[in-house]
Design a protein around this motif. Structure first.
Motif, PDB file in Angstrom:
ATOM      1  N   LEU A  64       0.953  -1.211  -0.002  1.00 43.38           N
ATOM      2  CA  LEU A  64       0.071  -0.101   0.107  1.00 43.38           C
ATOM      3  C   LEU A  64       0.860   1.151  -0.060  1.00 43.38           C
ATOM      4  O   LEU A  64       1.940   1.245   0.628  1.00 43.38           O
ATOM      5  N   PHE A  65       0.387   2.196  -0.777  1.00 45.32           N
ATOM      6  CA  PHE A  65       1.123   3.420  -0.835  1.00 45.32           C
ATOM      7  C   PHE A  65       1.341   4.130   0.464  1.00 45.32           C
ATOM      8  O   PHE A  65       2.126   4.997   0.872  1.00 45.32           O
ATOM      9  N   CYS A  66       0.108   3.938   1.395  1.00 49.32           N
ATOM     10  CA  CYS A  66       0.273   4.546   2.825  1.00 49.32           C
ATOM     11  C   CYS A  66       1.288   3.995   3.599  1.00 49.32           C
ATOM     12  O   CYS A  66       1.830   4.523   4.686  1.00 49.32           O
ATOM     13  N   ASP A  67       2.005   2.572   3.250  1.00 45.11           N
ATOM     14  CA  ASP A  67       2.714   2.115   4.212  1.00 45.11           C
ATOM     15  C   ASP A  67       4.407   2.312   3.465  1.00 45.11           C
ATOM     16  O   ASP A  67       5.188   1.647   3.991  1.00 45.11           O
ATOM     17  N   ASP A  68       4.458   3.203   2.252  1.00 47.42           N
ATOM     18  CA  ASP A  68       5.735   3.080   1.649  1.00 47.42           C
ATOM     19  C   ASP A  68       6.516   4.380   1.683  1.00 47.42           C
ATOM     20  O   ASP A  68       6.011   5.433   2.541  1.00 47.42           O
ATOM     21  N   TRP A  69       7.677   4.458   1.229  1.00 42.64           N
ATOM     22  CA  TRP A  69       8.592   5.610   1.348  1.00 42.64           C
ATOM     23  C   TRP A  69       8.735   6.076  -0.045  1.00 42.64           C
ATOM     24  O   TRP A  69       8.811   5.369  -0.847  1.00 42.64           O
ATOM     25  N   MET A  70       9.658   7.258  -0.214  1.00 45.88           N
ATOM     26  CA  MET A  70       9.965   7.778  -1.361  1.00 45.88           C
ATOM     27  C   MET A  70      11.178   7.078  -1.761  1.00 45.88           C
ATOM     28  O   MET A  70      12.005   6.272  -0.987  1.00 45.88           O
ATOM     29  N   LEU A  71      11.373   6.878  -3.027  1.00 48.70           N
ATOM     30  CA  LEU A  71      12.498   6.545  -3.737  1.00 48.70           C
ATOM     31  C   LEU A  71      13.805   7.204  -3.247  1.00 48.70           C
ATOM     32  O   LEU A  71      13.663   8.592  -2.863  1.00 48.70           O
ATOM     33  N   PRO A  72      14.846   6.625  -3.112  1.00 48.43           N
ATOM     34  CA  PRO A  72      15.173   5.152  -3.488  1.00 48.43           C
ATOM     35  C   PRO A  72      15.098   4.294  -1.896  1.00 48.43           C
ATOM     36  O   PRO A  72      15.227   3.090  -2.029  1.00 48.43           O
ATOM     37  N   THR A  73      14.709   4.870  -0.705  1.00 49.30           N
ATOM     38  CA  THR A  73      14.557   4.229   0.131  1.00 49.30           C
ATOM     39  C   THR A  73      13.294   3.280   0.300  1.00 49.30           C
ATOM     40  O   THR A  73      13.219   2.004   0.571  1.00 49.30           O
ATOM     41  N   GLY A  74      12.152   3.680  -0.520  1.00 43.89           N
ATOM     42  CA  GLY A  74      10.907   2.828  -0.617  1.00 43.89           C
ATOM     43  C   GLY A  74      10.786   3.039  -2.325  1.00 43.89           C
ATOM     44  O   GLY A  74      11.643   3.025  -2.910  1.00 43.89           O
ATOM     45  N   ASN A  75       9.470   2.808  -2.811  1.00 45.58           N
ATOM     46  CA  ASN A  75       9.037   2.811  -4.188  1.00 45.58           C
ATOM     47  C   ASN A  75       8.325   3.828  -4.589  1.00 45.58           C
ATOM     48  O   ASN A  75       7.765   3.739  -5.971  1.00 45.58           O
ATOM     49  N   LEU A  76       8.023   4.881  -3.687  1.00 48.66           N
ATOM     50  CA  LEU A  76       7.106   6.006  -4.012  1.00 48.66           C
ATOM     51  C   LEU A  76       7.725   6.941  -5.139  1.00 48.66           C
ATOM     52  O   LEU A  76       8.807   7.274  -5.047  1.00 48.66           O
ATOM     53  N   ARG A  77       7.063   7.212  -6.070  1.00 50.58           N
ATOM     54  CA  ARG A  77       7.386   8.254  -7.166  1.00 50.58           C
ATOM     55  C   ARG A  77       7.294   9.673  -6.695  1.00 50.58           C
ATOM     56  O   ARG A  77       7.930  10.527  -7.101  1.00 50.58           O
ATOM     57  N   GLU A  78       6.401   9.888  -5.763  1.00 50.96           N
ATOM     58  CA  GLU A  78       6.052  11.130  -5.144  1.00 50.96           C
ATOM     59  C   GLU A  78       5.554  10.886  -3.753  1.00 50.96           C
ATOM     60  O   GLU A  78       5.209   9.756  -3.460  1.00 50.96           O
ATOM     61  N   SER A  79       5.242  11.926  -2.966  1.00 49.58           N
ATOM     62  CA  SER A  79       4.692  11.744  -1.568  1.00 49.58           C
ATOM     63  C   SER A  79       3.295  10.902  -1.622  1.00 49.58           C
ATOM     64  O   SER A  79       2.648  11.105  -2.592  1.00 49.58           O
ATOM     65  N   ARG A  80       3.069  10.550  -0.450  1.00 49.61           N
ATOM     66  CA  ARG A  80       1.819   9.889  -0.184  1.00 49.61           C
ATOM     67  C   ARG A  80       0.765  11.012  -0.376  1.00 49.61           C
ATOM     68  O   ARG A  80      -0.799  10.514  -0.784  1.00 49.61           O
ATOM     69  N   SER A  81       0.828  12.169  -0.147  1.00 50.66           N
ATOM     70  CA  SER A  81      -0.114  13.173  -0.159  1.00 50.66           C
ATOM     71  C   SER A  81      -0.553  13.349  -2.027  1.00 50.66           C
ATOM     72  O   SER A  81      -1.734  13.816  -2.084  1.00 50.66           O
ATOM     73  N   GLY A  82       0.161  12.620  -2.714  1.00 49.59           N
ATOM     74  CA  GLY A  82      -0.396  12.761  -4.041  1.00 49.59           C
ATOM     75  C   GLY A  82      -1.541  12.121  -4.237  1.00 49.59           C
ATOM     76  O   GLY A  82      -2.322  12.252  -5.339  1.00 49.59           O
ATOM     77  N   ALA A  83      -1.992  11.368  -3.357  1.00 54.30           N
ATOM     78  CA  ALA A  83      -3.144  10.486  -3.331  1.00 54.30           C
ATOM     79  C   ALA A  83      -4.456  11.435  -3.551  1.00 54.30           C
ATOM     80  O   ALA A  83      -5.708  11.030  -3.789  1.00 54.30           O
ATOM     81  N   GLU A  84      -4.115  12.656  -3.073  1.00 50.84           N
ATOM     82  CA  GLU A  84      -5.400  13.351  -2.739  1.00 50.84           C
ATOM     83  C   GLU A  84      -5.980  13.874  -4.109  1.00 50.84           C
ATOM     84  O   GLU A  84      -7.084  14.328  -4.249  1.00 50.84           O
ATOM     85  N   ARG A  85      -4.982  13.727  -5.198  1.00 50.21           N
ATOM     86  CA  ARG A  85      -5.748  14.131  -6.572  1.00 50.21           C
ATOM     87  C   ARG A  85      -6.410  12.947  -7.088  1.00 50.21           C
ATOM     88  O   ARG A  85      -7.130  13.312  -8.188  1.00 50.21           O
ATOM     89  N   ALA A  86      -6.558  11.856  -6.580  1.00 48.92           N
ATOM     90  CA  ALA A  86      -7.342  10.704  -7.040  1.00 48.92           C
ATOM     91  C   ALA A  86      -8.838  11.040  -6.862  1.00 48.92           C
ATOM     92  O   ALA A  86      -9.283  11.566  -5.643  1.00 48.92           O
ATOM     93  N   ASP A  87      -9.690  10.584  -7.846  1.00 49.22           N
ATOM     94  CA  ASP A  87     -11.013  10.656  -7.694  1.00 49.22           C
ATOM     95  C   ASP A  87     -11.521   9.229  -7.190  1.00 49.22           C
ATOM     96  O   ASP A  87     -12.703   9.174  -6.665  1.00 49.22           O
ATOM     97  N   MET A  88     -10.686   8.342  -7.265  1.00 51.14           N
ATOM     98  CA  MET A  88     -11.076   6.926  -6.808  1.00 51.14           C
ATOM     99  C   MET A  88      -9.738   6.301  -6.850  1.00 51.14           C
ATOM    100  O   MET A  88      -8.739   6.438  -7.615  1.00 51.14           O
ATOM    101  N   ILE A  89      -9.746   5.253  -5.800  1.00 49.07           N
ATOM    102  CA  ILE A  89      -8.788   4.536  -5.441  1.00 49.07           C
ATOM    103  C   ILE A  89      -9.210   2.957  -5.443  1.00 49.07           C
ATOM    104  O   ILE A  89     -10.114   2.681  -4.948  1.00 49.07           O
ATOM    105  N   ILE A  90      -8.277   2.240  -6.291  1.00 49.99           N
ATOM    106  CA  ILE A  90      -8.430   0.671  -6.154  1.00 49.99           C
ATOM    107  C   ILE A  90      -7.261   0.131  -5.722  1.00 49.99           C
ATOM    108  O   ILE A  90      -6.271   0.363  -5.894  1.00 49.99           O
ATOM    109  N   VAL A  91      -7.633  -0.726  -4.583  1.00 45.72           N
ATOM    110  CA  VAL A  91      -6.625  -1.605  -3.975  1.00 45.72           C
ATOM    111  C   VAL A  91      -6.629  -3.021  -4.981  1.00 45.72           C
ATOM    112  O   VAL A  91      -7.538  -3.740  -4.718  1.00 45.72           O
TER     113      VAL A  91
END
Length: 339
Positions: A160-187
């Protein structure tokens, strides 16, 4: 590898700062996003690869193409061409990239285009006489030069993106706050037996007031090649070769593998050379070779034709599929009526 990633945490902080500044400039209108007078749905993720974008795009094609002229636009990752290309009968995986070529082969009723510059790609699609009524942007959550009308964010159940970290420590391309731009989330890639309680815990962990759906990977009961099909229940009992060049092949192998099988892996989006194909042929001998649909379109080699098969997959929602369809169709219908 884990300790090295932890050592690189200062770089992750710097990378996160840079991407946050970029997003702030777009959010405030200092950097411009271009909107188009056509419904555009962007499907993407916050992390690097492996969240199931391709089957999700295919689900949207199945939902929308009976009612609208649909086009997909991808950058064409690792393709050997440049600029805007609209797929036609002369196209191949090297020209388009494996995922767009898969869409083209599988859904002849839609238009498939590639362009690293999504704004130019959309402009070119809309300049056609037979222009699309809906455009699906593949892997475009961070492509902010274009403002889509609807954003679908994918995040994998076991990452889950909310458990991840930014590259290169984790796998996120941008911070978790980027999820706020989503209109829908699919797990995605959930166990198909996931309980309502487990789903609710994930919703709480994500902590956003947005529609959140849960999907699983549904494997076909047959494998296919250019000349026919075989039942999975039958071939599971045979010794075979399993081959994959995708980001996270373990579920594919786990679904098919028995103790008598051998496994061949390649990097994600690998372009198969003649020597690769010869080596595969030699290792398989006369055994059946089963690969993923994405790999199959890159492995259309005559010497493997008789023994090479692929296993299709679909992204299926655990529940509330009618609500999902309603949200998507309402967005597209409203946008189309307001044009």
């Amino acid at each position: 590898m884990t300790w090295l990633r932890k050592l690189l945490y200062p770089i992750a902080v710097l990378y996160g700062f840079i991407t946050s500044i970029r997003n702030y400039l777009y959010d405030k209108g200092i950097l411009k996003s271009h909107a188009f007078d056509v419904p555009i749905i962007a499907v993407g993720n916050l992390s690097v690869g492996g969240t199931g974008k391709t089957p999700q795009i295919e689900s949207l094609i199945r939902l929308l193409s009976p009612y609208y002229k649909v086009a997909t636009l991808s950058r064409g990752y690792k393709r050997k061409s440049k600029g805007f290309i609209l797929a036609d009968v002369h196209s191949n995986a090297e020209q388009l990239g494996d995922e767009p070529y898969q869409y083209f082969k599988k859904f002849p009723q839609i238009q498939v285009a590639v362009d690293a510059d999504r704004r130019n790609g959309i402009t070119q699609l809309l300049a056609q006489k037979d222009k699309p009524e809906v455009i699906l942007l593949d892997d475009a959550f961070q492509h902010r030069k274009v403002k889509a009308g609807f954003y679908i964010l994918l995040t994998a159940y076991d990452d889950l993106f909310c458990d991840d970290w930014m590259l290169p420590t984790g796998n996120l391309r941008e911070s978790r706050s980027g999820a706020e731009r989503a209109d829908m989330i699919i797990v995605t890639k959930c166990p198909n037996t996931i309980s309502e309680i487990a789903q609710e815990k994930i919703r709480q962990k994500i902590g956003l007031d947005k529609p959140i759906f849960f999907s699983f990977v549904d494997y076909d009961n047959k494998i296919y090649n250019t000349s026919g099909s075989l039942e999975v229940s039958v071939i599971k009992k045979q010794a075979k070769v399993l081959l994959a060049g995708i980001a996270k092949p373990k579920p594919f192998f786990d679904f098919l593998k028995t103790e008598n099988d051998s496994v061949i892996t390649y990097p994600d989006h690998h372009h198969f050379t003649e020597s690769d194909i010869e080596a595969i042929k030699k290792q398989a001998n006369e055994k059946i070779i089963i690969t993923t649909e994405k790999d199959f379109v890159r492995l259309e080699a005559e010497i493997l034709r008789k023994q090479l098969y692929y296993l299709p997959i679909k992204s299926q929602l655990i529940s509330n599929s009618a609500a999902f369809d309603e949200i998507i169709l309402d967005y597209v219908g409203t946008s189309t009526r307001n044009r």
